[in-house]
Enzyme design. Sequence first.
Site, PDB file in Angstrom:
ATOM      1  N   MET A   1       0.930  -1.057  -0.275  1.00  0.00           N
ATOM      2  CA  MET A   1      -0.251   0.297  -0.332  1.00  0.00           C
ATOM      3  C   MET A   1       0.707   1.501  -0.249  1.00  0.00           C
ATOM      4  O   MET A   1       0.136   2.153   0.343  1.00  0.00           O
ATOM      5  CB  MET A   1      -1.505   0.506   1.659  1.00  0.00           C
ATOM      6  CG  MET A   1      -1.803  -1.039   0.966  1.00  0.00           C
ATOM      7  SD  MET A   1      -3.351  -0.799   2.139  1.00  0.00           S
ATOM      8  CE  MET A   1      -2.673  -0.562   3.575  1.00  0.00           C
TER       9      MET A   1
ATOM     10  N   TYR B   1       4.024   3.881   0.707  1.00  0.00           N
ATOM     11  CA  TYR B   1       4.564   4.290   1.801  1.00  0.00           C
ATOM     12  C   TYR B   1       5.989   4.040   2.607  1.00  0.00           C
ATOM     13  O   TYR B   1       5.561   3.020   3.296  1.00  0.00           O
ATOM     14  CB  TYR B   1       4.136   5.329   2.969  1.00  0.00           C
ATOM     15  CG  TYR B   1       4.593   5.914   3.404  1.00  0.00           C
ATOM     16  CD1 TYR B   1       4.552   7.818   2.712  1.00  0.00           C
ATOM     17  CD2 TYR B   1       4.578   5.902   5.276  1.00  0.00           C
ATOM     18  CE1 TYR B   1       5.210   8.408   3.710  1.00  0.00           C
ATOM     19  CE2 TYR B   1       5.256   7.455   5.924  1.00  0.00           C
ATOM     20  CZ  TYR B   1       5.405   8.367   5.120  1.00  0.00           C
ATOM     21  OH  TYR B   1       6.224   9.613   6.244  1.00  0.00           O
TER      22      TYR B   1
ATOM     23  N   GLU C   1      12.002  -0.133   4.472  1.00  0.00           N
ATOM     24  CA  GLU C   1      12.830  -1.004   4.948  1.00  0.00           C
ATOM     25  C   GLU C   1      12.115  -2.322   4.604  1.00  0.00           C
ATOM     26  O   GLU C   1      12.584  -3.604   4.017  1.00  0.00           O
ATOM     27  CB  GLU C   1      13.838  -1.465   5.995  1.00  0.00           C
ATOM     28  CG  GLU C   1      15.081  -0.888   5.638  1.00  0.00           C
ATOM     29  CD  GLU C   1      15.458  -1.331   4.435  1.00  0.00           C
ATOM     30  OE1 GLU C   1      16.394  -2.801   3.774  1.00  0.00           O
ATOM     31  OE2 GLU C   1      16.030  -0.177   3.321  1.00  0.00           O
ATOM     32  N   GLY C   2      10.892  -3.345   5.545  1.00  0.00           N
ATOM     33  CA  GLY C   2      10.260  -3.767   5.466  1.00  0.00           C
ATOM     34  C   GLY C   2       9.602  -4.694   4.352  1.00  0.00           C
ATOM     35  O   GLY C   2      10.100  -5.193   4.030  1.00  0.00           O
ATOM     36  N   HIS C   3       9.568  -3.730   3.608  1.00  0.00           N
ATOM     37  CA  HIS C   3       8.821  -3.914   1.870  1.00  0.00           C
ATOM     38  C   HIS C   3       9.976  -4.241   1.401  1.00  0.00           C
ATOM     39  O   HIS C   3      10.273  -5.123   0.362  1.00  0.00           O
ATOM     40  CB  HIS C   3       7.658  -2.383   1.294  1.00  0.00           C
ATOM     41  CG  HIS C   3       7.125  -1.926   2.064  1.00  0.00           C
ATOM     42  ND1 HIS C   3       6.987  -0.858   3.431  1.00  0.00           N
ATOM     43  CD2 HIS C   3       5.699  -2.426   2.183  1.00  0.00           C
ATOM     44  CE1 HIS C   3       6.072  -0.538   3.596  1.00  0.00           C
ATOM     45  NE2 HIS C   3       4.684  -1.975   3.170  1.00  0.00           N
TER      46      HIS C   3
ATOM     47  N   LYS D   1       5.318  -9.687   9.222  1.00  0.00           N
ATOM     48  CA  LYS D   1       4.105  -9.046  10.051  1.00  0.00           C
ATOM     49  C   LYS D   1       2.421  -8.755  10.319  1.00  0.00           C
ATOM     50  O   LYS D   1       2.800  -9.236  11.288  1.00  0.00           O
ATOM     51  CB  LYS D   1       4.320  -7.070   9.713  1.00  0.00           C
ATOM     52  CG  LYS D   1       3.422  -6.055  10.670  1.00  0.00           C
ATOM     53  CD  LYS D   1       4.158  -5.045  11.299  1.00  0.00           C
ATOM     54  CE  LYS D   1       4.005  -4.114  12.106  1.00  0.00           C
ATOM     55  NZ  LYS D   1       2.707  -3.512  11.410  1.00  0.00           N
ATOM     56  N   ASP D   2       2.155  -8.776   9.067  1.00  0.00           N
ATOM     57  CA  ASP D   2       0.777  -8.841   9.190  1.00  0.00           C
ATOM     58  C   ASP D   2       0.971 -10.644   9.003  1.00  0.00           C
ATOM     59  O   ASP D   2       0.240 -11.109   8.118  1.00  0.00           O
ATOM     60  CB  ASP D   2       0.164  -8.526   7.868  1.00  0.00           C
ATOM     61  CG  ASP D   2       0.483  -6.834   8.090  1.00  0.00           C
ATOM     62  OD1 ASP D   2      -0.247  -6.380   8.894  1.00  0.00           O
ATOM     63  OD2 ASP D   2       1.256  -6.219   7.477  1.00  0.00           O
TER      64      ASP D   2
ATOM     65  N   MET E   1       8.950  -2.778  12.296  1.00  0.00           N
ATOM     66  CA  MET E   1       8.327  -1.130  10.955  1.00  0.00           C
ATOM     67  C   MET E   1       7.125  -1.323   9.686  1.00  0.00           C
ATOM     68  O   MET E   1       6.298  -2.131  10.330  1.00  0.00           O
ATOM     69  CB  MET E   1       9.277  -1.655   9.823  1.00  0.00           C
ATOM     70  CG  MET E   1      10.403  -1.354   9.725  1.00  0.00           C
ATOM     71  SD  MET E   1      11.435  -1.141   8.414  1.00  0.00           S
ATOM     72  CE  MET E   1      13.443  -0.779   9.886  1.00  0.00           C
ATOM     73  N   SER E   2       6.362  -0.411  10.404  1.00  0.00           N
ATOM     74  CA  SER E   2       5.082   0.184  10.121  1.00  0.00           C
ATOM     75  C   SER E   2       4.996   0.755   8.727  1.00  0.00           C
ATOM     76  O   SER E   2       5.306   2.752   9.901  1.00  0.00           O
ATOM     77  CB  SER E   2       4.611  -0.210  11.073  1.00  0.00           C
ATOM     78  OG  SER E   2       2.835   0.242  10.676  1.00  0.00           O
TER      79      SER E   2
END
Length: 288
Positions: free
Chosen positions: A37, A39, A42-44, A156-157, A191-192
């Site tokens: 989605m 924004y 580093e997680g993405h 994370k999700d 991270m979020s």
Amino acid sequence: MKGSENKMEIIRKVKEMQEISDRLRHEGKKIGFVPTMGYLHEGHLSLVRKARVLSDAVVVSIFVNPTQFGPGEDFERYPRDEEGDKAKLEAEDVDFLFIPEAGEMYPSGYQTHVEVTEVSKGLCGDFRPGHFRGVATVVAKLFNIVKPRVAVFGEKDYQQLLVIKRIVRDLNFDIEILSGTLIREEDGLAMSSRNAYLSPEGRQKALSLYRSLLKGKELYETGEKDASVLVKAVQKSVESTAGIVLQYVEIRDAETLDRIERVGKPSVIAVAALIDSVRLIDNMILGR
Ligand code: PAF
């Protein structure tokens, strides 16, 4: 494309994305897909790197999906930064960025939805009615548009990851679903994109989630296997920080999300809380 000097192509139309995917498949290229989605953090990007290694052409989507937000949730103010995201993805050698408008994904008259009945229940499902129906629907649509061979989602999700694995199994999508481990800030905060909403004080309070999960994990690793004892310890620890409204702490089987009494097989301790009305989730895997 792997090894090529091509610039990232931006695609905004469903039909165009499908044609590109058909061409890539026809050329024998393996498409790796990371839905987001936007924004991006580093997680993405860790998911993008995983897709890059495993595929010949990497497609990332950015779509703030209205159907997965409930009334009163943060759809309108969800952070957006198209230019920043493009630069990050270009630096990761992404081949195609798919950014549809809402009307392109849900044209007027739209009426089909995907619902995963059991895995969507409990945990975030209890606090965000309709959320996983929105996620399942948009992900199924994106799979039919991007036609990947492999797709990567973050742990994370965690419940979302299992919902998506269920869709793929139940609806026979010929796609391998891979997961990327949860990435944390240096101080441990998961991270979020929603961390952007936190005030400096809120951000300090939010660290309690990580510290509490860590306590649960340490307790487990030093011999405590009773799920209710572990849950209570994490709950107590989160609640000792003022200004946090705990929504849930639960331990579930990491593969099925079934409730468990004792931690034997790999399990997930999952937590959700409101910090100054910002909803954050976090989790840790036990026994993996
Ligand atoms: O995890 C997310 O960013 C979203 O839920 C997803 C999978 C892109 C679907 O909108």
